[in-house]
Scaffold this active site. Structure first.
Site, PDB file in Angstrom:
ATOM      1  N   CYS A  75       0.818  -1.214   0.000  1.00 32.28           N
ATOM      2  CA  CYS A  75       0.000   0.000   0.000  1.00 32.28           C
ATOM      3  C   CYS A  75       0.850   1.261   0.000  1.00 32.28           C
ATOM      4  O   CYS A  75       1.929   1.298   0.584  1.00 32.28           O
ATOM      5  CB  CYS A  75      -0.875   0.027   1.241  1.00 32.28           C
ATOM      6  SG  CYS A  75      -1.846  -1.445   1.475  1.00 32.28           S
ATOM      7  N   ARG A  77       5.358  -0.111  -6.058  1.00 37.45           N
ATOM      8  CA  ARG A  77       5.323  -0.863  -4.803  1.00 37.45           C
ATOM      9  C   ARG A  77       4.379  -2.066  -4.878  1.00 37.45           C
ATOM     10  O   ARG A  77       4.441  -2.952  -4.039  1.00 37.45           O
ATOM     11  CB  ARG A  77       4.860   0.050  -3.668  1.00 37.45           C
ATOM     12  CG  ARG A  77       5.862   1.112  -3.295  1.00 37.45           C
ATOM     13  CD  ARG A  77       5.240   2.130  -2.390  1.00 37.45           C
ATOM     14  NE  ARG A  77       4.915   1.579  -1.088  1.00 37.45           N
ATOM     15  CZ  ARG A  77       5.633   1.786   0.007  1.00 37.45           C
ATOM     16  NH1 ARG A  77       6.721   2.498  -0.049  1.00 37.45           N
ATOM     17  NH2 ARG A  77       5.265   1.287   1.164  1.00 37.45           N
ATOM     18  N   TRP A 128      -2.994  -2.751  -1.381  1.00 37.18           N
ATOM     19  CA  TRP A 128      -2.619  -4.147  -1.671  1.00 37.18           C
ATOM     20  C   TRP A 128      -3.427  -4.977  -0.680  1.00 37.18           C
ATOM     21  O   TRP A 128      -3.210  -4.898   0.526  1.00 37.18           O
ATOM     22  CB  TRP A 128      -1.115  -4.324  -1.452  1.00 37.18           C
ATOM     23  CG  TRP A 128      -0.569  -5.649  -1.872  1.00 37.18           C
ATOM     24  CD1 TRP A 128      -0.172  -6.026  -3.119  1.00 37.18           C
ATOM     25  CD2 TRP A 128      -0.316  -6.779  -1.020  1.00 37.18           C
ATOM     26  NE1 TRP A 128       0.308  -7.316  -3.098  1.00 37.18           N
ATOM     27  CE2 TRP A 128       0.229  -7.806  -1.828  1.00 37.18           C
ATOM     28  CE3 TRP A 128      -0.482  -7.030   0.342  1.00 37.18           C
ATOM     29  CZ2 TRP A 128       0.600  -9.057  -1.335  1.00 37.18           C
ATOM     30  CZ3 TRP A 128      -0.120  -8.277   0.846  1.00 37.18           C
ATOM     31  CH2 TRP A 128       0.417  -9.266   0.011  1.00 37.18           C
ATOM     32  N   ASN A 167      -2.074   2.141   5.794  1.00 39.67           N
ATOM     33  CA  ASN A 167      -1.193   1.012   5.455  1.00 39.67           C
ATOM     34  C   ASN A 167      -0.954   0.239   6.743  1.00 39.67           C
ATOM     35  O   ASN A 167      -0.822   0.847   7.799  1.00 39.67           O
ATOM     36  CB  ASN A 167       0.174   1.492   4.961  1.00 39.67           C
ATOM     37  CG  ASN A 167       0.091   2.209   3.641  1.00 39.67           C
ATOM     38  OD1 ASN A 167      -0.953   2.240   3.008  1.00 39.67           O
ATOM     39  ND2 ASN A 167       1.207   2.806   3.236  1.00 39.67           N
ATOM     40  N   GLY A 168      -0.828  -1.076   6.640  1.00 39.88           N
ATOM     41  CA  GLY A 168      -0.567  -1.879   7.837  1.00 39.88           C
ATOM     42  C   GLY A 168      -1.778  -2.733   8.170  1.00 39.88           C
ATOM     43  O   GLY A 168      -2.686  -2.886   7.345  1.00 39.88           O
ATOM     44  N   GLU A 219      18.044 -18.148  -5.876  1.00 38.18           N
ATOM     45  CA  GLU A 219      17.665 -16.859  -6.444  1.00 38.18           C
ATOM     46  C   GLU A 219      17.095 -17.043  -7.860  1.00 38.18           C
ATOM     47  O   GLU A 219      16.107 -16.404  -8.238  1.00 38.18           O
ATOM     48  CB  GLU A 219      18.895 -15.926  -6.445  1.00 38.18           C
ATOM     49  CG  GLU A 219      18.695 -14.569  -7.074  1.00 38.18           C
ATOM     50  CD  GLU A 219      17.584 -13.726  -6.459  1.00 38.18           C
ATOM     51  OE1 GLU A 219      17.034 -14.098  -5.423  1.00 38.18           O
ATOM     52  OE2 GLU A 219      17.253 -12.673  -7.054  1.00 38.18           O
ATOM     53  N   LYS A 256      13.324 -15.971  -8.994  1.00 38.94           N
ATOM     54  CA  LYS A 256      13.095 -15.032 -10.101  1.00 38.94           C
ATOM     55  C   LYS A 256      12.124 -15.623 -11.123  1.00 38.94           C
ATOM     56  O   LYS A 256      11.195 -14.958 -11.567  1.00 38.94           O
ATOM     57  CB  LYS A 256      14.396 -14.677 -10.837  1.00 38.94           C
ATOM     58  CG  LYS A 256      15.354 -13.742 -10.167  1.00 38.94           C
ATOM     59  CD  LYS A 256      14.957 -12.299 -10.159  1.00 38.94           C
ATOM     60  CE  LYS A 256      14.210 -11.954  -8.914  1.00 38.94           C
ATOM     61  NZ  LYS A 256      14.991 -11.655  -7.730  1.00 38.94           N
ATOM     62  N   GLU A 268       8.548 -15.743  -9.679  1.00 38.71           N
ATOM     63  CA  GLU A 268       7.813 -14.495  -9.463  1.00 38.71           C
ATOM     64  C   GLU A 268       7.559 -13.730 -10.751  1.00 38.71           C
ATOM     65  O   GLU A 268       6.533 -13.072 -10.883  1.00 38.71           O
ATOM     66  CB  GLU A 268       8.473 -13.620  -8.400  1.00 38.71           C
ATOM     67  CG  GLU A 268       9.802 -13.042  -8.765  1.00 38.71           C
ATOM     68  CD  GLU A 268      10.353 -12.085  -7.706  1.00 38.71           C
ATOM     69  OE1 GLU A 268       9.585 -11.496  -6.946  1.00 38.71           O
ATOM     70  OE2 GLU A 268      11.591 -11.931  -7.673  1.00 38.71           O
ATOM     71  N   HIS A 283      18.379 -37.452  -2.479  1.00 40.77           N
ATOM     72  CA  HIS A 283      17.699 -37.786  -1.216  1.00 40.77           C
ATOM     73  C   HIS A 283      16.192 -37.617  -1.324  1.00 40.77           C
ATOM     74  O   HIS A 283      15.509 -37.554  -0.302  1.00 40.77           O
ATOM     75  CB  HIS A 283      18.267 -36.925  -0.080  1.00 40.77           C
ATOM     76  CG  HIS A 283      19.712 -37.206   0.186  1.00 40.77           C
ATOM     77  ND1 HIS A 283      20.160 -38.388   0.727  1.00 40.77           N
ATOM     78  CD2 HIS A 283      20.835 -36.475  -0.075  1.00 40.77           C
ATOM     79  CE1 HIS A 283      21.493 -38.368   0.821  1.00 40.77           C
ATOM     80  NE2 HIS A 283      21.914 -37.207   0.330  1.00 40.77           N
ATOM     81  N   LYS A 313       6.488  -4.454  -4.058  1.00 39.69           N
ATOM     82  CA  LYS A 313       7.915  -4.156  -4.011  1.00 39.69           C
ATOM     83  C   LYS A 313       8.388  -3.999  -2.579  1.00 39.69           C
ATOM     84  O   LYS A 313       9.490  -4.381  -2.227  1.00 39.69           O
ATOM     85  CB  LYS A 313       8.187  -2.866  -4.809  1.00 39.69           C
ATOM     86  CG  LYS A 313       9.654  -2.480  -4.884  1.00 39.69           C
ATOM     87  CD  LYS A 313      10.433  -3.498  -5.672  1.00 39.69           C
ATOM     88  CE  LYS A 313      11.910  -3.190  -5.757  1.00 39.69           C
ATOM     89  NZ  LYS A 313      12.686  -4.383  -6.161  1.00 39.69           N
TER      90      LYS A 313
END
Ligand code: M6R
Length: 607
Positions: A2, A27, A73, A99-100, A480, A484, A487, A503, A602
């Site tokens: 947000c 964001r 968001w 926000n929060g 990583e 990537k 996402e 294993h 973000k």
């Protein structure tokens, strides 16, 4: 996540708000809205989807000089117009953006409903305007203060009152807010980015602080009423423009900025003639460095992967027992923290709530924690007090690329500095420093000629899922790479230390399963190549990332991608580059929203 913007002053407020919301788009969000004070009412406009839709919906006739805007968001309640912010009290004389997460919202909602309040949304936020209305006796600041005293959870919020044109009340607890000073005007935002084009003079609110913002400036108090004065910070001009330039996407631009961002991160810090490095921001004397008994490196997502590389380097180069841990797990396992431990908190945004929680856990137990942060003046940088800015410049794409390489760069510099102070000789230190300083040119060399990326992408998008593996630092790179591709391209991926395949996970390999093997020419090379043989024998089709000139490794791949040679601890700065390009080109081929993948943000400011 947000985003918040607010404005009081002579400009036309919808223009300022909508422009600010555009700047916060990176964001991540799913709906947006604004509230603008009019003479007789508060005009609210909200839309699901991009800020562009909100801009289309806002009437050009709407004008005003006090207002707040928000990108949401979704956390509590679906992505609907009714759940988008601003939210209003019953008589629609108070508008709130937030926000929060209000953790006790259910109890508060139930109590308000018993008193006859009718809710219009499913959000936790909506309790705020109703509570504020209930406690309002004419002073907006005191009404917000009283309401927030009843609230548990995190907030960065802004409130406007129809009775008080020219005033915004805002408050922060765990969700960042920054005030901007203009000439006869004041700005508010959740991220200095939104203010960059408007003012350079900013003040960061701290947790449990409230502010009354007017055209003349602001008055900050603590939640308990005590007055506070904060020094003005100057936003850095060098932060950069954050636009796409000639590139189609921010992600591609940021991948290609890595030679420069790494150079900024390393230069002046690595000092080969002394065989060591200097990081003034850590403010540690040689005696203090020698006294460190353990290093813990904390971060989330990509920053955690950089932390893993950092922990390898701290232990192997500086010979200090070291570990990396996902910040959200660390904070809840009641970790033991000793006075001679040193922690690093790694974060691009400097606002990640999980990482902030871990920092507080270290601090509560009397430990030392330093930031490895990109965004100057961010909450994590300020809470840690000491640390290293990685100087990547603005990273707008949700998928982190240049921040990763700079975080690894900064952690390698810190490892070299600690190593030289403790056990590393000047000759070895000089060699390592020189190798580090060669990396920006090697990154450029690779990006100019990245090899058969599109062929690899064809292979990676042809199966049901993709395995990534590597060993040692290359396992961090494999993690990583998998993150990537997940996402950005939404391709299901798994990552393992290569030897773990046998294993269990190898059961998933069948004819044509795509595998990416990260095999630089280091001490683990031969063992990893055996693991490549094992999956090939079961039909896997393998993309091998190998060191230039290592033809034997290259021959084991259906697709082989060579990166310039570098010492093992430095190799992640090069082996990660093809991973970034795979994700970008796979996302492009599959028609994904590259810079703003679905469901992601973000800056992850909730737990
Ligand atoms: O801002 P931070 O570095 O603290 O963010 C941590 C993660 O949320 C972030 O790295 C995330 O995993 C990225 N989307 C990865 O590309």
């Amino acid at each position: 996540m947000c985003g918040i913007v607010g404005y009081v002053g002579p400009r036309n407020v919808p223009d300022v708000l909508l422009d600010g919301l555009r700047r916060l788009e990176y964001r991540g969000y799913d709906s947006a809205g604004i509230a603008v004070l009019q003479a007789d009412d508060i005009a609210v406009c909200r839309r699901v989807g991009p800020v562009g839709k909100l801009i289309e919906a806002v009437s050009p006739e709407l004008t005003g000089h006090t207002g707040i805007g928000h990108t949401r968001w979704a956390t509590h309640g679906g992505v609907t117009e009714a759940n988008a912010h601003p939210h209003m009290d019953g008589p629609e004389r108070i508008a709130v953006i937030h926000n929060g997460i209000i953790e006790n919202h259910q109890a508060l909602r139930a109590r308000l409903q018993e008193e006859g309040v009718v809710f219009r949304s499913e959000t936790d936020t909506e309790v705020l305007p109703h509570l504020i209305r209930k406690l309002y006796r004419g002073d907006p600041l005191e009404a917000v203060r009283s309401a927030l005293q009843l609230v548990q959870g995190t907030y960065g919020c802004a409130v406007v009152f129809l009775d008080h044109p020219g005033t915004i009340i805002a408050a922060r607890n765990g969700s960042p807010l920054v005030l901007g000073k203009g000439n006869g005007e004041s700005f508010l935002a959740s991220d200095p980015h939104a203010l960059a084009a408007l003012t350079r003079e900013v003040v960061y609110l701290e947790d449990r602080e409230l502010v009354r913002i007017t055209t003349k400036g602001w008055e900050i108090t603590r939640l308990d009423g005590a007055k506070i004065d904060h020094a003005i910070h100057l936003l850095e001009e060098e932060w950069g423009s954050g636009d796409k330039g000639a590139y189609m996407h921010h992600m591609l631009k940021e991948i290609h900025e890595q030679p420069e961002s790494l150079r900024r991160c390393l230069s002046g810090r690595v000092v080969p003639e002394e065989g060591g490095a200097r990081l003034g921001g850590l403010d540690l004397s040689p005696r203090e460095i020698v006294a460190i008994r353990r290093v813990g490196i904390l971060g989330c997502g990509t920053s955690f992967h950089a932390s893993l590389v950092g922990a390898h380097a701290m232990e192997q180069l500086a010979r200090i027992p070291s570990f990396a841990e996902i910040a959200s797990e660390f904070r809840y396992r009641n970790p033991l923290i000793e006075p001679d431990d040193l922690f690093f908190a790694v974060s691009q945004s400097g606002e990640t709530a999980d990482t902030m929680g871990a920092i507080k856990e270290v601090q509560v137990k009397g430990g030392r924690v330093m930031g490895i942060v990109n965004v100057v003046g961010s909450s994590i940088a300020r809470t840690c007090g000491r640390g290293v800015y990685v100087h990547s410049g603005p990273e707008i794409a949700v998928a982190s690329t240049k921040a990763f390489t700079s975080q690894v760069g900064a952690l390698l510099v810190a490892s070299l500095m600690f190593a030289r102070t403790r056990a590393l000789g000047p000759h070895e230190g000089k060699n390592f420093g020189e190798e580090l300083l060669k990396v920006p040119d090697k990154v450029r060399e690779y990006l100019d000629n990245p090899g058969p990326i599109l062929k690899a992408v064809e292979l990676l998008t042809s199966g049901k899922y993709v395995f990534f593996f590597g060993r040692g630092v290359s396992h961090a790179v494999a993690m990583e790479g998998a993150l990537k591709l997940k996402e950005v391209a939404y391709v299901p991926c798994m990552s393992y230390p290569a030897a773990e395949m046998k294993h269990g996970p190898i059961a998933l390999i069948d004819a044509k399963t795509p595998v990416v093997a990260v095999v630089p020419d280091d001490i683990m090379r031969d063992k990893t190549l055996s693991n490549v043989q094992e999956v090939r024998a079961r039909g896997a089709r393998v993309v091998v990332i190998h060191t230039e000139g290592d033809h034997e490794a290259g021959r084991l791949g259906d697709v082989a991608i060579a990166v310039p040679r570098a010492p093992s601890l430095i190799s992640p700065l090069l082996t990660v580059l093809p991973m970034q390009l795979f994700a970008y080109h796979a996302g492009l081929a599959l028609g994904r929203d590259i810079d703003r993948p679905r469901n992601l943000a973000k800056s992850v400011t909730v737990e």
